[in-house]
Design an enzyme around this catalytic site. Structure first.
Site, PDB file in Angstrom:
ATOM      1  N   ASN A 299      20.406 -10.244  -6.183  1.00 21.57           N
ATOM      2  CA  ASN A 299      20.561  -8.991  -6.533  1.00 21.57           C
ATOM      3  C   ASN A 299      21.398  -8.814  -7.693  1.00 21.57           C
ATOM      4  O   ASN A 299      22.852  -9.425  -7.677  1.00 21.57           O
ATOM      5  CB  ASN A 299      21.273  -7.859  -5.398  1.00 21.57           C
TER       6      ASN A 299
ATOM      7  N   CYS B  30      10.412  -4.078  -2.947  1.00 22.94           N
ATOM      8  CA  CYS B  30      10.284  -5.610  -2.837  1.00 22.94           C
ATOM      9  C   CYS B  30       9.373  -6.073  -1.849  1.00 22.94           C
ATOM     10  O   CYS B  30       8.414  -6.865  -1.954  1.00 22.94           O
ATOM     11  CB  CYS B  30      11.547  -6.133  -2.667  1.00 22.94           C
TER      12      CYS B  30
ATOM     13  N   CYS C 198      13.469  -4.016   0.425  1.00 23.18           N
ATOM     14  CA  CYS C 198      13.350  -2.686   0.401  1.00 23.18           C
ATOM     15  C   CYS C 198      11.801  -2.541   0.234  1.00 23.18           C
ATOM     16  O   CYS C 198      11.160  -3.278   0.062  1.00 23.18           O
ATOM     17  CB  CYS C 198      14.121  -2.099  -0.889  1.00 23.18           C
TER      18      CYS C 198
ATOM     19  N   GLU D 267      14.749 -10.241  -4.356  1.00 19.28           N
ATOM     20  CA  GLU D 267      13.511 -10.701  -4.190  1.00 19.28           C
ATOM     21  C   GLU D 267      12.803 -10.634  -5.404  1.00 19.28           C
ATOM     22  O   GLU D 267      12.112 -11.690  -5.759  1.00 19.28           O
ATOM     23  CB  GLU D 267      12.713  -9.953  -3.095  1.00 19.28           C
TER      24      GLU D 267
ATOM     25  N   HIS E 201      16.650  -6.700  -7.899  1.00 18.31           N
ATOM     26  CA  HIS E 201      16.895  -6.816  -6.583  1.00 18.31           C
ATOM     27  C   HIS E 201      16.876  -8.413  -6.350  1.00 18.31           C
ATOM     28  O   HIS E 201      16.074  -8.985  -7.001  1.00 18.31           O
ATOM     29  CB  HIS E 201      16.054  -6.087  -5.660  1.00 18.31           C
TER      30      HIS E 201
ATOM     31  N   SER F  45      16.431  -7.548   4.753  1.00 17.50           N
ATOM     32  CA  SER F  45      15.114  -7.160   5.037  1.00 17.50           C
ATOM     33  C   SER F  45      14.819  -6.506   3.516  1.00 17.50           C
ATOM     34  O   SER F  45      15.587  -5.692   2.931  1.00 17.50           O
ATOM     35  CB  SER F  45      15.188  -6.095   6.021  1.00 17.50           C
TER      36      SER F  45
END
Length: 152
Positions: free
Chosen positions: A43, A84, A81, A56, A54, A79
C-alpha cells in the site's frame, strides 16, 4: 500450508512492514505464478498520494502486462477491499491467500461467489501490525478504507 506458500505470505508481511516503516499503511501483496513471484507491492496511498495504490493493486501493477492470470495466486497480508477484490475477479485470479481478516474483511463472500478460492490464515503478525496502525494512526486507516473516523 506448504513451505512456498509460507514464504510468499512472509514476503507479503515484509512488504506490509516496509510500508508501515515508510509511514504508510501496512498491507503487502505478492502475485505468484508456478512458485515464482511475478509482482510484489505494498500500500502506497500515503507515500505516493495515490488513492488507488493499495497493496494488491501495486503487486498487480508491478507484474506488468500478463496474457492471463488464471494460473496465478495472490497473497495479501490483509483481506482485499472491494476495489482490490474487483480487480482480482476482473483478471480471473483464481486463488487469494489472506494473512488476516479480523481487522478488516467482508469481501470474501464476493470473491467466493465469483469462483475465487479464498484461504484465510489468521496470521498473528499480520493482525498485530494492522491493530497497531489502527491504534496509532486511525485517521490514515479510515481514509484508506473510505470511512469517516469515529468521533466517540
Amino acid at each position: 500450508m506448504d513451505h512456498d506458500g509460507a514464504a510468499f505470505m512472509a514476503e507479503a508481511y515484509r512488504l506490509a512492514k516496509k510500508s508501515f516503516d515508510e509511514g504508510g499503511l501496512p498491507i503487502g501483496s505478492v502475485l505468484v505464478r508456478r512458485g515464482e513471484i511475478i509482482g510484489a507491492g505494498h500500500n502506497q496511498r500515503i507515500q505516493q498520494g495515490d488513492a488507488i495504490a493499495h497493496g494488491e493493486m501495486d503487486a498487480i501493477r508491478n507484474a506488468g502486462r500478463q496474457r492471463t492470470y488464471k494460473d496465478t495466486v495472490i497473497y495479501t497480508s490483509l483481506s482485499p477491499c472491494m476495489m482490490c477484490a474487483g480487480t482480482i475477479v476482473q483478471f480471473g485470479i483464481p486463488r487469494v491467500v489472506i494473512g488476516e481478516n479480523t481487522t478488516f474483511g467482508g469481501n470474501e463472500a464476493f470473491l467466493r461467489e465469483r469462483g475465487v478460492e479464498v484461504v484465510i490464515l489468521n496470521d498473528p503478525k499480520c493482525i498485530a501490525l494492522m491493530e497497531r496502525v489502527i491504534r496509532e494512526r486511525p485517521g490514515d486507516w479510515f481514509e484508506d478504507i473510505g470511512e469517516d473516523e469515529p468521533t466517540a
